[in-house]
Write a protein that holds these residues in place. Structure first.
Motif, PDB file in Angstrom:
ATOM      1  N   ALA A 286       5.334   7.944   8.323  1.00  0.00           N
ATOM      2  CA  ALA A 286       5.046   7.723   6.913  1.00  0.00           C
ATOM      3  C   ALA A 286       5.245   9.011   6.127  1.00  0.00           C
ATOM      4  O   ALA A 286       5.160  10.111   6.671  1.00  0.00           O
ATOM      5  N   ALA A 287       5.519   8.830   4.844  1.00  0.00           N
ATOM      6  CA  ALA A 287       5.693   9.949   3.917  1.00  0.00           C
ATOM      7  C   ALA A 287       4.867   9.654   2.668  1.00  0.00           C
ATOM      8  O   ALA A 287       4.632   8.482   2.337  1.00  0.00           O
ATOM      9  N   PRO A 288       4.415  10.692   1.964  1.00  0.00           N
ATOM     10  CA  PRO A 288       3.620  10.458   0.760  1.00  0.00           C
ATOM     11  C   PRO A 288       4.402   9.647  -0.269  1.00  0.00           C
ATOM     12  O   PRO A 288       5.598   9.837  -0.455  1.00  0.00           O
ATOM     13  N   GLY A 289       3.701   8.732  -0.912  1.00  0.00           N
ATOM     14  CA  GLY A 289       4.285   7.921  -1.981  1.00  0.00           C
ATOM     15  C   GLY A 289       3.516   8.163  -3.264  1.00  0.00           C
ATOM     16  O   GLY A 289       3.110   9.278  -3.547  1.00  0.00           O
ATOM     17  N   ASN A 290       3.262   7.112  -4.002  1.00  0.00           N
ATOM     18  CA  ASN A 290       2.501   7.195  -5.250  1.00  0.00           C
ATOM     19  C   ASN A 290       1.448   6.124  -5.263  1.00  0.00           C
ATOM     20  O   ASN A 290       1.713   5.011  -4.842  1.00  0.00           O
ATOM     21  N   PRO A 291       0.281   6.315  -5.771  1.00  0.00           N
ATOM     22  CA  PRO A 291      -0.246   7.611  -6.193  1.00  0.00           C
ATOM     23  C   PRO A 291      -0.614   8.455  -4.978  1.00  0.00           C
ATOM     24  O   PRO A 291      -0.723   7.937  -3.887  1.00  0.00           O
ATOM     25  N   GLU A 292      -0.811   9.730  -5.219  1.00  0.00           N
ATOM     26  CA  GLU A 292      -1.150  10.636  -4.124  1.00  0.00           C
ATOM     27  C   GLU A 292      -2.556  10.304  -3.616  1.00  0.00           C
ATOM     28  O   GLU A 292      -3.503  10.208  -4.373  1.00  0.00           O
ATOM     29  N   LEU A 293      -2.659  10.087  -2.326  1.00  0.00           N
ATOM     30  CA  LEU A 293      -3.919   9.704  -1.693  1.00  0.00           C
ATOM     31  C   LEU A 293      -3.948  10.347  -0.316  1.00  0.00           C
ATOM     32  O   LEU A 293      -2.938  10.344   0.384  1.00  0.00           O
ATOM     33  N   PRO A 294      -5.095  10.895   0.113  1.00  0.00           N
ATOM     34  CA  PRO A 294      -5.156  11.463   1.461  1.00  0.00           C
ATOM     35  C   PRO A 294      -4.798  10.416   2.511  1.00  0.00           C
ATOM     36  O   PRO A 294      -5.146   9.235   2.373  1.00  0.00           O
ATOM     37  N   LEU A 295      -4.115  10.842   3.547  1.00  0.00           N
ATOM     38  CA  LEU A 295      -3.681   9.948   4.608  1.00  0.00           C
ATOM     39  C   LEU A 295      -4.851   9.152   5.182  1.00  0.00           C
ATOM     40  O   LEU A 295      -4.736   7.946   5.411  1.00  0.00           O
ATOM     41  N   GLU A 296      -5.982   9.804   5.417  1.00  0.00           N
ATOM     42  CA  GLU A 296      -7.137   9.134   6.024  1.00  0.00           C
ATOM     43  C   GLU A 296      -7.589   7.948   5.178  1.00  0.00           C
ATOM     44  O   GLU A 296      -7.916   6.887   5.702  1.00  0.00           O
TER      45      GLU A 296
ATOM     46  N   ALA B  29       0.858  -1.194   0.000  1.00  0.00           N
ATOM     47  CA  ALA B  29       0.000   0.000   0.000  1.00  0.00           C
ATOM     48  C   ALA B  29       0.888   1.236   0.000  1.00  0.00           C
ATOM     49  O   ALA B  29       1.079   1.885   1.013  1.00  0.00           O
ATOM     50  N   THR B  30       1.451   1.563  -1.163  1.00  0.00           N
ATOM     51  CA  THR B  30       2.511   2.579  -1.233  1.00  0.00           C
ATOM     52  C   THR B  30       2.023   3.993  -1.542  1.00  0.00           C
ATOM     53  O   THR B  30       2.812   4.835  -1.960  1.00  0.00           O
ATOM     54  N   ALA B  31       0.726   4.262  -1.335  1.00  0.00           N
ATOM     55  CA  ALA B  31       0.282   5.648  -1.462  1.00  0.00           C
ATOM     56  C   ALA B  31       0.968   6.485  -0.384  1.00  0.00           C
ATOM     57  O   ALA B  31       1.236   7.661  -0.581  1.00  0.00           O
ATOM     58  N   TRP B  32       1.235   5.855   0.759  1.00  0.00           N
ATOM     59  CA  TRP B  32       2.061   6.433   1.812  1.00  0.00           C
ATOM     60  C   TRP B  32       3.105   5.386   2.154  1.00  0.00           C
ATOM     61  O   TRP B  32       2.793   4.195   2.209  1.00  0.00           O
ATOM     62  N   LEU B  33       4.337   5.812   2.352  1.00  0.00           N
ATOM     63  CA  LEU B  33       5.443   4.895   2.619  1.00  0.00           C
ATOM     64  C   LEU B  33       5.722   4.841   4.117  1.00  0.00           C
ATOM     65  O   LEU B  33       6.003   5.867   4.729  1.00  0.00           O
TER      66      LEU B  33
END
Length: 169
Positions: free
Chosen positions: A89-99, A70-74
């Motif tokens: 965690a840090a933003p990954g791809n694709p961009e997705l809201p943290l929630e 689940a790499t939207a956030w790393l």
């Protein structure tokens, strides 16, 4: 103009009573991303009813697998405690809201976990780190959680911790 006061405080002389500030029942969500600056969040998720089932090898393996995919956030560093977890965690791809990402990996965990009675609380707590040294400072606190709870003598003895991705400030 009246100023809101905290519960238990009285208004100043000559000031009309103001409504007490409401206490928050749920944390605010939404991560402010600042251009040209790293975004690393500190996230805490509790088990439903703070039930102490999380610190187990099978749950650790499921979460590592889910977070790796689940790499939207790393997920960087993390620690699983019996009734909660902490992760960075840090933003990954694709961009997705943290929630949305948190809901997603919780649902993937639930699908993979054979014990359907083991659930996470609906909400979570997140904080955006403001400085690069915050990551190391917060990690020093988090990694010592098992020691403070008298689960192990040294942080490195706790088996339910690790790093999925290296997060760089």
């Amino acid at each position: 103009m009246s100023t809101p006061y905290r519960e238990g405080e009285a208004p100043r002389e000559g000031e009309a009573p103001a409504e007490p500030r409401p206490s928050r029942r749920h944390p605010d969500h939404g991560i402010l991303e600042i251009p040209n600056q790293s975004t690393i969040i500190f996230l805490t998720v509790c088990t439903k009813g703070r039930s102490p089932w999380l610190a187990a090898e099978e749950h650790h393996a499921i979460l590592r697998s889910v977070w790796s995919e689940a790499t939207a956030w790393l997920v960087g560093r993390y620690v699983l405690m019996p009734d909660h977890l902490h992760l960075f965690a840090a933003p990954g791809n694709p961009e997705l809201p943290l929630e949305n990402w948190v809901k997603y990996w919780k649902s993937q965990f639930s699908k993979a976990n054979p014990n359907k009675g083991q659930r996470f609380q609906t909400d979570h707590w997140d904080t955006r780190l403001r400085q690069g040294d915050s990551y190391d400072e917060k990690w020093a606190y988090v990694v010592n959680n098992p020691v403070r709870h008298k689960l192990v003598a040294q942080p490195e003895d706790w088996p339910y911790q690790g790093v999925i991705f290296d997060l760089v400030w």
